[in-house]
Design a protein around this motif. Structure first.
Motif, PDB file in Angstrom:
ATOM      1  N   LEU A 165       1.247   4.663  -2.279  1.00 10.42           N
ATOM      2  CA  LEU A 165       0.320   5.650  -3.096  1.00 10.42           C
ATOM      3  C   LEU A 165       0.865   5.518  -4.493  1.00 10.42           C
ATOM      4  O   LEU A 165       0.148   5.211  -5.604  1.00 10.42           O
ATOM      5  CB  LEU A 165       0.328   6.928  -2.667  1.00 10.42           C
ATOM      6  CG  LEU A 165      -0.348   7.998  -3.662  1.00 10.42           C
ATOM      7  CD1 LEU A 165      -1.699   7.524  -3.851  1.00 10.42           C
ATOM      8  CD2 LEU A 165      -0.245   9.415  -3.215  1.00 10.42           C
ATOM      9  N   GLU A 166       2.222   5.564  -4.615  1.00  6.56           N
ATOM     10  CA  GLU A 166       2.847   5.644  -6.039  1.00  6.56           C
ATOM     11  C   GLU A 166       2.514   4.271  -6.689  1.00  6.56           C
ATOM     12  O   GLU A 166       2.288   4.049  -7.931  1.00  6.56           O
ATOM     13  CB  GLU A 166       4.382   5.746  -6.041  1.00  6.56           C
ATOM     14  CG  GLU A 166       4.595   7.285  -5.556  1.00  6.56           C
ATOM     15  CD  GLU A 166       4.663   7.582  -3.997  1.00  6.56           C
ATOM     16  OE1 GLU A 166       4.683   8.697  -3.513  1.00  6.56           O
ATOM     17  OE2 GLU A 166       4.235   6.426  -3.285  1.00  6.56           O
ATOM     18  N   THR A 169      -1.127   3.469  -7.510  1.00  6.06           N
ATOM     19  CA  THR A 169      -1.477   4.305  -8.490  1.00  6.06           C
ATOM     20  C   THR A 169      -1.104   3.664  -9.712  1.00  6.06           C
ATOM     21  O   THR A 169      -2.002   3.497 -10.893  1.00  6.06           O
ATOM     22  CB  THR A 169      -0.912   5.912  -8.628  1.00  6.06           C
ATOM     23  OG1 THR A 169      -1.452   6.493  -7.443  1.00  6.06           O
ATOM     24  CG2 THR A 169      -1.243   6.711  -9.868  1.00  6.06           C
ATOM     25  N   ARG A 170      -0.009   3.122  -9.992  1.00  5.86           N
ATOM     26  CA  ARG A 170       0.410   2.647 -11.236  1.00  5.86           C
ATOM     27  C   ARG A 170      -0.128   1.396 -11.438  1.00  5.86           C
ATOM     28  O   ARG A 170      -0.692   0.890 -12.560  1.00  5.86           O
ATOM     29  CB  ARG A 170       2.109   2.178 -10.982  1.00  5.86           C
ATOM     30  CG  ARG A 170       2.993   3.452 -11.347  1.00  5.86           C
ATOM     31  CD  ARG A 170       4.292   3.091 -11.425  1.00  5.86           C
ATOM     32  NE  ARG A 170       5.004   2.305 -10.413  1.00  5.86           N
ATOM     33  CZ  ARG A 170       5.604   2.842  -9.314  1.00  5.86           C
ATOM     34  NH1 ARG A 170       5.675   4.164  -9.419  1.00  5.86           N
ATOM     35  NH2 ARG A 170       5.933   2.232  -8.239  1.00  5.86           N
ATOM     36  N   SER A 172      -3.327   0.596 -10.491  1.00  6.74           N
ATOM     37  CA  SER A 172      -4.697   0.981 -10.786  1.00  6.74           C
ATOM     38  C   SER A 172      -4.739   1.351 -12.136  1.00  6.74           C
ATOM     39  O   SER A 172      -5.980   0.894 -12.858  1.00  6.74           O
ATOM     40  CB  SER A 172      -5.328   2.105  -9.923  1.00  6.74           C
ATOM     41  OG  SER A 172      -4.698   3.224 -10.196  1.00  6.74           O
ATOM     42  N   GLU A 173      -3.771   1.832 -12.766  1.00  7.13           N
ATOM     43  CA  GLU A 173      -3.699   2.222 -14.162  1.00  7.13           C
ATOM     44  C   GLU A 173      -3.228   1.161 -15.020  1.00  7.13           C
ATOM     45  O   GLU A 173      -3.517   1.480 -16.290  1.00  7.13           O
ATOM     46  CB  GLU A 173      -2.865   3.373 -14.292  1.00  7.13           C
ATOM     47  CG  GLU A 173      -3.284   4.931 -13.484  1.00  7.13           C
ATOM     48  CD  GLU A 173      -2.090   5.752 -13.534  1.00  7.13           C
ATOM     49  OE1 GLU A 173      -1.054   5.541 -13.871  1.00  7.13           O
ATOM     50  OE2 GLU A 173      -2.516   6.918 -13.077  1.00  7.13           O
ATOM     51  N   TYR A 200      -5.732   7.897  -0.594  1.00  8.54           N
ATOM     52  CA  TYR A 200      -5.649   6.918  -1.748  1.00  8.54           C
ATOM     53  C   TYR A 200      -6.850   7.094  -2.717  1.00  8.54           C
ATOM     54  O   TYR A 200      -7.470   6.346  -3.060  1.00  8.54           O
ATOM     55  CB  TYR A 200      -5.712   5.546  -1.079  1.00  8.54           C
ATOM     56  CG  TYR A 200      -4.437   5.208  -0.555  1.00  8.54           C
ATOM     57  CD1 TYR A 200      -3.216   5.005  -1.131  1.00  8.54           C
ATOM     58  CD2 TYR A 200      -4.502   5.124   1.095  1.00  8.54           C
ATOM     59  CE1 TYR A 200      -2.034   4.661  -0.463  1.00  8.54           C
ATOM     60  CE2 TYR A 200      -3.208   4.942   1.656  1.00  8.54           C
ATOM     61  CZ  TYR A 200      -2.120   4.569   1.097  1.00  8.54           C
ATOM     62  OH  TYR A 200      -0.769   4.349   1.702  1.00  8.54           O
ATOM     63  N   SER A 201      -7.337   8.188  -2.707  1.00 11.45           N
ATOM     64  CA  SER A 201      -8.697   8.490  -3.426  1.00 11.45           C
ATOM     65  C   SER A 201      -8.515   7.911  -4.837  1.00 11.45           C
ATOM     66  O   SER A 201      -7.672   8.235  -5.583  1.00 11.45           O
ATOM     67  CB  SER A 201      -8.567  10.361  -3.614  1.00 11.45           C
ATOM     68  OG  SER A 201     -10.001  10.469  -4.213  1.00 11.45           O
ATOM     69  N   LEU A 203      -8.382   4.990  -5.880  1.00 11.49           N
ATOM     70  CA  LEU A 203      -7.853   3.633  -6.409  1.00 11.49           C
ATOM     71  C   LEU A 203      -8.230   2.565  -5.913  1.00 11.49           C
ATOM     72  O   LEU A 203      -8.345   1.613  -6.596  1.00 11.49           O
ATOM     73  CB  LEU A 203      -6.254   3.677  -5.454  1.00 11.49           C
ATOM     74  CG  LEU A 203      -5.529   4.897  -5.792  1.00 11.49           C
ATOM     75  CD1 LEU A 203      -3.972   4.840  -4.925  1.00 11.49           C
ATOM     76  CD2 LEU A 203      -5.208   5.021  -7.399  1.00 11.49           C
TER      77      LEU A 203
END
Length: 307
Positions: A165-166, A169-170, A172-173, A200-201, A203
């Motif tokens: 997840l972490e 998230t990075r 996807s950003e 994983y909402s 992403l």
């Protein structure tokens, strides 16, 4: 992860851009809109634009070829976009589900112990043919796995892989566009999407079901899916998919979590385009390898590692 010999785990054939001119969506009771593209393009009158006040972005577009899913078509934007229309510099990365995002075998083993008293560890799975591991017939193996699909161990009990997840998230950003490419079949499509929503909402832009080892319906190779949607990298724990995609010129990060997946090992020789396959043992290594690969994939004149 593909399940060789497990004939109950893939979805109706994925509809690619050569099979569908537009994307369409099916609204389900989920935290955000998911699109589902069918094998036939809907008529303009069947596409309804969702009001902006009801949109949540990004949405998941779950692609399959199921003709039974031709109703309730919704376009969250009101416009169509080709399947691999990636016009900016974002690098499209395909991510597998089982054993890469979630611990499928771990949950399956808990179910088998609770229901049948079967004692197995992840390390016992030297191959993903459950009948061979369990010492039973293929029919019996299929029955057990179908029962698992109906149990709380599957619908609510598959834990996530630490760090996924972490890292995602990075990514996807940053300059990455993330999609799911899984061999799962249509019978567990809704549960799969619900699980991705929970863990994983927001992403993943799209979810592609390959329909591998299904009892009915066509299947599509992961290499074909990745090429058709413009995914330049696949993250997967299955060596057969790694070999297939590398042979098609697709970079692969072969996910062997902490080196503890017995099935996730490459053959000692005979690997075509072996330089396109990199073994990663956690999501930190995934992020590092993507950072190394990304410049050359975005700018083909550069060698990997150059910037």
């Amino acid at each position: 992860m593909g399940r060789p010999g497990l004939h109950c785990r893939a979805a109706q054939a994925v509809a690619h851009r050569e099979e569908a001119a537009v994307r369409c969506g099916i609204v389900r009771a989920c935290p955000f809109v998911r699109r589902l593209c069918t094998t036939q393009s809907p008529s303009p009158s069947s596409i309804v634009s969702t009001p902006a006040s009801r949109r949540r972005a990004p949405d998941i577009r779950a692609w399959s070829g199921s003709p039974s899913l031709n109703s309730s078509l919704v376009s969250t934007s009101g416009t169509a976009r080709p399947a691999a229309a990636n016009q900016d510099t974002r690098l499209r990365v395909a991510v597998d589900v089982d054993e890469v995002l979630g611990r499928f075998v771990y949950a399956l083993n808990l179910f088998c112990k609770d229901r049948y008293g079967m004692e197995y560890k992840v390390g016992d799975y030297w191959i993903y043919e459950f009948a061979k591991i369990w010492g039973c017939s293929q029919e019996r193996s299929n029955q057990i796995v179908h029962e698992f699909f109906e149990s709380q161990h599957f619908t609510g009990g598959i834990p996530v892989i630490p760090g996924a997840l972490e890292t995602l998230t990075r990514l996807s950003e940053s300059d990455y566009e993330l999609v799911v490419v899984t061999s799962r079949q249509h019978v567990i499509q809704d549960v799969t999407l619900d699980w991705l929503d929970r863990h994983y909402s927001g992403l993943f832009q799209e979810v592609y079901f390959g329909n591998h080892f299904a009892l009915e319906g066509k299947s599509r190779k992961k290499s074909d899916i990745c090429k058709n949607i413009g995914a330049r990298v696949l993250i997967d724990d299955n060596p057969s998919y790694a070999l297939e995609c590398a042979a098609a010129g697709i970079n692969v990060l072969l996910y062997d979590w902490e080196g503890a997946y017995p099935w996730s090992k490459l053959p000692a020789s005979g690997v075509h385009n072996s330089e396109l396959i990199r073994v990663v043992r956690d999501w930190g290594e995934v992020e590092q390898q993507l950072a190394t690969l990304a410049p050359a994939l975005r700018h083909p004149t550069l060698a990997p590692g150059d910037s």
